[in-house]
Design a protein around this motif. Structure first.
Motif, mmCIF file in Angstrom:
data_model
loop_
_atom_site.group_PDB
_atom_site.id
_atom_site.type_symbol
_atom_site.label_atom_id
_atom_site.label_comp_id
_atom_site.label_asym_id
_atom_site.label_seq_id
_atom_site.Cartn_x
_atom_site.Cartn_y
_atom_site.Cartn_z
ATOM 1 N N GLU A 148 106.548 97.943 50.098
ATOM 2 C CA GLU A 148 106.901 98.716 48.904
ATOM 3 C C GLU A 148 106.510 100.191 49.051
ATOM 4 O O GLU A 148 107.273 101.083 48.691
ATOM 5 C CB GLU A 148 106.221 98.117 47.674
ATOM 6 N N LYS A 163 112.471 106.618 50.741
ATOM 7 C CA LYS A 163 113.587 106.953 49.838
ATOM 8 C C LYS A 163 113.479 108.378 49.304
ATOM 9 O O LYS A 163 114.481 108.990 48.951
ATOM 10 C CB LYS A 163 113.619 105.982 48.641
ATOM 11 N N ARG A 165 109.191 103.254 49.233
ATOM 12 C CA ARG A 165 109.135 104.312 48.212
ATOM 13 C C ARG A 165 109.058 105.691 48.862
ATOM 14 O O ARG A 165 109.762 106.616 48.466
ATOM 15 C CB ARG A 165 107.934 104.062 47.298
ATOM 16 N N HIS A 166 108.232 105.829 49.876
ATOM 17 C CA HIS A 166 108.093 107.125 50.553
ATOM 18 C C HIS A 166 109.361 107.494 51.328
ATOM 19 O O HIS A 166 109.759 108.653 51.341
ATOM 20 C CB HIS A 166 106.889 107.114 51.499
#
Length: 139
Positions: free
Chosen positions: A91, A98, A95-96
């Motif tokens: 996760e 994207k 997140r990073h």
């Protein structure tokens, strides 16, 4: 090590691909970053758990990247904690990635910012001794 002028990074190998030749200058992109096997053997210790994972993330500019982290815990760990750490790591990296372009993402990994983010964000779940990127490759 030659890119960052940091002797701590001398165990990383980076593969470049030439994308363009203009005015006697070659333009390249990073295709692969890998850790030497001797370094992997040095990092593992007794009474600690090593977690290896492999997954694909997308960057902001829609480049698919295979990311292979190695997490080392401070002590022996149960299987439920290991699977929780794997899920949390996926996760965090997703997140990073994207939020960044491919070149920004590679720079963050080379300078260790992604690894620091993984260690800091998983600290509340289970403390890690270290987080190492074993391999990153552009798909």
């Amino acid at each position: 090590m030659a890119l960052t002028r940091d002797p701590k990074k001398q165990s990383n190998n980076i593969t470049f691909k030439i994308t363009e030749y203009k005015n006697n200058v070659l333009h390249t992109e990073v295709i692969n970053i890998s850790l030497q096997t001797a370094q992997l053997k040095r990092t593992t210790r007794k009474d600690k758990t090593k977690i290896e994972d492999s997954f694909v993330v997308d960057t902001k500019d829609n480049v698919k990247v295979r990311f292979k982290p190695i997490l080392l815990t401070k002590a022996e760990t149960s299987k439920s904690n290991l699977s929780g750490l794997r899920k949390l790591t996926r996760e965090i990296v997703a997140r990073h990635s994207k939020a960044m372009s491919y070149s920004q993402f590679i720079n963050e990994v080379i300078f260790g910012n992604i690894q620091k983010a993984i260690r800091n964000d998983t600290k509340q779940f289970y403390p890690l001794a270290s987080c190492i990127v074993k391999k990153i490759e552009k798909l």
